[in-house]
Design a protein around this motif. Structure first.
Motif, PDB file in Angstrom:
ATOM      1  N   VAL A 140      -2.162  29.199  22.470  1.00 51.07           N
ATOM      2  CA  VAL A 140      -1.764  28.523  23.698  1.00 51.07           C
ATOM      3  C   VAL A 140      -3.023  27.981  24.356  1.00 51.07           C
ATOM      4  CG1 VAL A 140      -0.674  28.797  25.945  1.00 51.07           C
ATOM      5  CG2 VAL A 140       0.185  30.084  23.993  1.00 51.07           C
ATOM      6  N   SER A 141      -3.087  26.672  24.531  1.00 54.55           N
ATOM      7  CA  SER A 141      -4.178  26.069  25.296  1.00 54.55           C
ATOM      8  C   SER A 141      -3.578  25.534  26.596  1.00 54.55           C
ATOM      9  CB  SER A 141      -4.862  24.960  24.491  1.00 54.55           C
ATOM     10  OG  SER A 141      -3.980  23.902  24.256  1.00 54.55           O
ATOM     11  N   PHE A 142      -4.404  24.918  27.422  1.00 48.94           N
ATOM     12  CA  PHE A 142      -3.912  24.487  28.725  1.00 48.94           C
ATOM     13  C   PHE A 142      -2.853  23.397  28.606  1.00 48.94           C
ATOM     14  CE2 PHE A 142      -4.124  22.376  32.858  1.00 48.94           C
ATOM     15  CZ  PHE A 142      -3.975  23.477  33.689  1.00 48.94           C
ATOM     16  N   PHE A 143      -3.032  22.468  27.672  1.00 51.79           N
ATOM     17  CA  PHE A 143      -2.098  21.352  27.549  1.00 51.79           C
ATOM     18  C   PHE A 143      -1.165  21.443  26.350  1.00 51.79           C
ATOM     19  CE2 PHE A 143      -5.645  19.429  29.944  1.00 51.79           C
ATOM     20  CZ  PHE A 143      -4.950  19.080  31.084  1.00 51.79           C
ATOM     21  N   ARG A 144      -1.499  22.290  25.371  1.00 48.25           N
ATOM     22  CA  ARG A 144      -0.703  22.349  24.140  1.00 48.25           C
ATOM     23  C   ARG A 144      -0.467  23.782  23.712  1.00 48.25           C
ATOM     24  NH1 ARG A 144      -2.991  19.098  19.204  1.00 48.25           N
ATOM     25  NH2 ARG A 144      -4.698  20.479  19.701  1.00 48.25           N
ATOM     26  N   THR A 145       0.597  23.968  22.964  1.00 46.00           N
ATOM     27  CA  THR A 145       0.889  25.248  22.329  1.00 46.00           C
ATOM     28  C   THR A 145       1.235  24.968  20.878  1.00 46.00           C
ATOM     29  OG1 THR A 145       1.713  26.222  24.365  1.00 46.00           O
ATOM     30  CG2 THR A 145       2.399  27.264  22.323  1.00 46.00           C
ATOM     31  N   GLY A 146       0.537  25.655  19.982  1.00 49.71           N
ATOM     32  CA  GLY A 146       0.811  25.477  18.556  1.00 49.71           C
ATOM     33  C   GLY A 146       1.102  26.816  17.903  1.00 49.71           C
ATOM     34  N   THR A 147       2.138  26.837  17.066  1.00 48.74           N
ATOM     35  CA  THR A 147       2.532  28.061  16.377  1.00 48.74           C
ATOM     36  C   THR A 147       2.345  27.871  14.883  1.00 48.74           C
ATOM     37  OG1 THR A 147       4.152  28.541  18.090  1.00 48.74           O
ATOM     38  CG2 THR A 147       4.405  29.701  16.000  1.00 48.74           C
ATOM     39  N   THR A 148       1.709  28.836  14.256  1.00 51.49           N
ATOM     40  CA  THR A 148       1.527  28.840  12.812  1.00 51.49           C
ATOM     41  C   THR A 148       2.316  30.006  12.234  1.00 51.49           C
ATOM     42  OG1 THR A 148      -0.714  27.974  13.086  1.00 51.49           O
ATOM     43  CG2 THR A 148      -0.165  28.931  10.947  1.00 51.49           C
ATOM     44  N   PRO A 149       3.323  29.735  11.400  1.00 53.61           N
ATOM     45  CA  PRO A 149       4.061  30.836  10.779  1.00 53.61           C
ATOM     46  C   PRO A 149       3.141  31.638   9.859  1.00 53.61           C
ATOM     47  CG  PRO A 149       5.211  28.750  10.499  1.00 53.61           C
ATOM     48  CD  PRO A 149       3.870  28.437  11.049  1.00 53.61           C
ATOM     49  N   TRP A 150       3.426  32.921   9.706  1.00 53.67           N
ATOM     50  CA  TRP A 150       2.568  33.770   8.870  1.00 53.67           C
ATOM     51  C   TRP A 150       2.521  33.276   7.430  1.00 53.67           C
ATOM     52  CZ3 TRP A 150      -0.714  36.162  11.520  1.00 53.67           C
ATOM     53  CH2 TRP A 150      -0.404  36.806  12.710  1.00 53.67           C
ATOM     54  N   ALA A 151       3.554  32.593   6.971  1.00 51.14           N
ATOM     55  CA  ALA A 151       3.555  32.082   5.597  1.00 51.14           C
ATOM     56  C   ALA A 151       2.480  31.022   5.391  1.00 51.14           C
ATOM     57  CB  ALA A 151       4.929  31.511   5.254  1.00 51.14           C
ATOM     58  N   GLN A 152       2.074  30.327   6.447  1.00 52.76           N
ATOM     59  CA  GLN A 152       1.043  29.290   6.335  1.00 52.76           C
ATOM     60  C   GLN A 152      -0.370  29.825   6.594  1.00 52.76           C
ATOM     61  OE1 GLN A 152       2.059  26.092   8.934  1.00 52.76           O
ATOM     62  NE2 GLN A 152       3.858  25.487   7.741  1.00 52.76           N
ATOM     63  N   VAL A 153      -0.488  31.095   6.928  1.00 53.44           N
ATOM     64  CA  VAL A 153      -1.801  31.678   7.219  1.00 53.44           C
ATOM     65  C   VAL A 153      -2.413  32.192   5.920  1.00 53.44           C
ATOM     66  CG1 VAL A 153      -3.020  33.519   8.427  1.00 53.44           C
ATOM     67  CG2 VAL A 153      -1.166  32.299   9.559  1.00 53.44           C
ATOM     68  N   ALA A 154      -3.546  31.606   5.534  1.00 55.16           N
ATOM     69  CA  ALA A 154      -4.256  32.081   4.341  1.00 55.16           C
ATOM     70  C   ALA A 154      -5.144  33.273   4.683  1.00 55.16           C
ATOM     71  CB  ALA A 154      -5.094  30.964   3.730  1.00 55.16           C
ATOM     72  N   ALA A 155      -5.824  33.214   5.834  1.00 54.08           N
ATOM     73  CA  ALA A 155      -6.695  34.306   6.250  1.00 54.08           C
ATOM     74  C   ALA A 155      -6.997  34.180   7.733  1.00 54.08           C
ATOM     75  CB  ALA A 155      -7.998  34.293   5.461  1.00 54.08           C
ATOM     76  N   VAL A 156      -7.301  35.302   8.323  1.00 52.82           N
ATOM     77  CA  VAL A 156      -7.822  35.369   9.686  1.00 52.82           C
ATOM     78  C   VAL A 156      -9.059  36.243   9.588  1.00 52.82           C
ATOM     79  CG1 VAL A 156      -7.400  36.123  12.051  1.00 52.82           C
ATOM     80  CG2 VAL A 156      -5.548  35.129  10.736  1.00 52.82           C
ATOM     81  N   LEU A 203     -13.190  34.243  15.881  1.00 50.75           N
ATOM     82  CA  LEU A 203     -12.088  34.629  15.014  1.00 50.75           C
ATOM     83  C   LEU A 203     -11.422  33.329  14.594  1.00 50.75           C
ATOM     84  CD1 LEU A 203     -10.364  37.008  13.892  1.00 50.75           C
ATOM     85  CD2 LEU A 203      -8.842  36.595  15.827  1.00 50.75           C
ATOM     86  N   VAL A 204     -11.446  33.040  13.299  1.00 45.10           N
ATOM     87  CA  VAL A 204     -10.948  31.750  12.821  1.00 45.10           C
ATOM     88  C   VAL A 204      -9.682  31.940  12.004  1.00 45.10           C
ATOM     89  CG1 VAL A 204     -13.181  30.606  12.861  1.00 45.10           C
ATOM     90  CG2 VAL A 204     -12.462  31.793  10.805  1.00 45.10           C
ATOM     91  N   LEU A 205      -8.860  30.920  12.039  1.00 44.58           N
ATOM     92  CA  LEU A 205      -7.618  30.874  11.278  1.00 44.58           C
ATOM     93  C   LEU A 205      -7.810  29.923  10.113  1.00 44.58           C
ATOM     94  CD1 LEU A 205      -4.513  31.285  10.934  1.00 44.58           C
ATOM     95  CD2 LEU A 205      -4.231  29.361  12.493  1.00 44.58           C
ATOM     96  N   VAL A 206      -7.604  30.413   8.897  1.00 46.81           N
ATOM     97  CA  VAL A 206      -7.647  29.584   7.701  1.00 46.81           C
ATOM     98  C   VAL A 206      -6.203  29.372   7.272  1.00 46.81           C
ATOM     99  CG1 VAL A 206      -8.485  29.369   5.340  1.00 46.81           C
ATOM    100  CG2 VAL A 206      -9.843  30.611   7.036  1.00 46.81           C
ATOM    101  N   ARG A 207      -5.768  28.120   7.341  1.00 49.20           N
ATOM    102  CA  ARG A 207      -4.382  27.809   6.994  1.00 49.20           C
ATOM    103  C   ARG A 207      -4.275  27.453   5.518  1.00 49.20           C
ATOM    104  NH1 ARG A 207      -1.102  25.091  11.648  1.00 49.20           N
ATOM    105  NH2 ARG A 207       0.000  24.390   9.816  1.00 49.20           N
ATOM    106  N   ALA A 208      -3.174  27.820   4.914  1.00 50.56           N
ATOM    107  CA  ALA A 208      -2.956  27.558   3.495  1.00 50.56           C
ATOM    108  C   ALA A 208      -2.707  26.076   3.233  1.00 50.56           C
ATOM    109  CB  ALA A 208      -1.774  28.379   2.986  1.00 50.56           C
ATOM    110  N   ASP A 209      -2.188  25.356   4.218  1.00 51.30           N
ATOM    111  CA  ASP A 209      -1.851  23.951   4.034  1.00 51.30           C
ATOM    112  C   ASP A 209      -2.978  22.998   4.416  1.00 51.30           C
ATOM    113  OD1 ASP A 209      -1.689  24.564   6.699  1.00 51.30           O
ATOM    114  OD2 ASP A 209       0.133  23.407   7.073  1.00 51.30           O
TER     115      ASP A 209
END
Length: 185
Positions: free
Chosen positions: A101-117, A138-144
């Motif tokens: 959640v940021s001030f202007f946007r909210t983005g959701t990543t399903p766990w299936a698309q998460v490669a690593a945290v 703390l970085v999010l590495v997405r599979a896509d």
């Protein structure tokens, strides 16, 4: 009056080390850390500004300029909504995925698309300003996406963790445990 959006669930602090996800309802979105003093202080200052604007709206309305008072009241409500949004900014987790959640946007990543945290050492923005300093993120590495496209979720120098290294480590560990638990499912 309890304000649940100001504090993370206390179960994270009271949970035993062997019990990483101490919640019965894992479908509920929750922030695995408390908002930092910089974020709460900024929201308090914005609410202080809102109180002055509300007072001005009352004075304008009593003086007989009702349209001006209504516009000023609307501005005060907008300032209050901004303060509440500022308090909601952060990383939220649930069984559905990871929500940034940021001030202007909210983005959701399903766990299936998460490669690593994972936690990495890198230049990070200081309190969200353009100035960067060396810190941890703390970085999010997405599979896509490409492996070098790392989305920072939390940093040691943002409004929640500035000068609170232990809190950053606990929050990063909590998010990593959520990721490890639900990426396997």
């Amino acid at each position: 009056m309890p304000l649940p959006f100001l504090t993370a669930d206390r179960a994270f602090d009271e949970a035993a080390d062997d019990l990483a996800l101490p919640f019965d309802d894992r479908d509920h979105w929750r922030r695995p850390y408390r908002p930092g003093p910089w974020r709460v202080g900024a929201a308090a200052l914005v609410l202080l500004l809102a109180s002055f604007v509300l007072f001005a709206a009352v004075i304008i309305a009593v003086a007989g300029a009702l349209p001006g008072g209504a516009i000023t009241f609307g501005g005060a409500v907008l300032v209050i909504l901004c303060a509440l949004r500022l308090l909601r900014v952060g990383v939220w987790v649930s069984a559905h995925g990871l929500r940034r959640v940021s001030f202007f946007r909210t983005g959701t990543t399903p766990w299936a698309q998460v490669a690593a945290v994972r936690t990495v050492q890198q230049p990070v923005r200081w309190l969200g300003l353009p100035r960067t300093v060396q810190g941890q993120a703390l970085v999010l590495v997405r599979a896509d996406r490409a492996p070098d496209d790392l989305t920072p979720l939390l940093t040691t120098h943002n409004a929640d963790f500035l000068a609170r290294m232990e809190a950053f480590d606990r929050a990063a560990d909590s998010v990593e445990v959520w990721a490890d638990e639900y990426r396997r499912v």
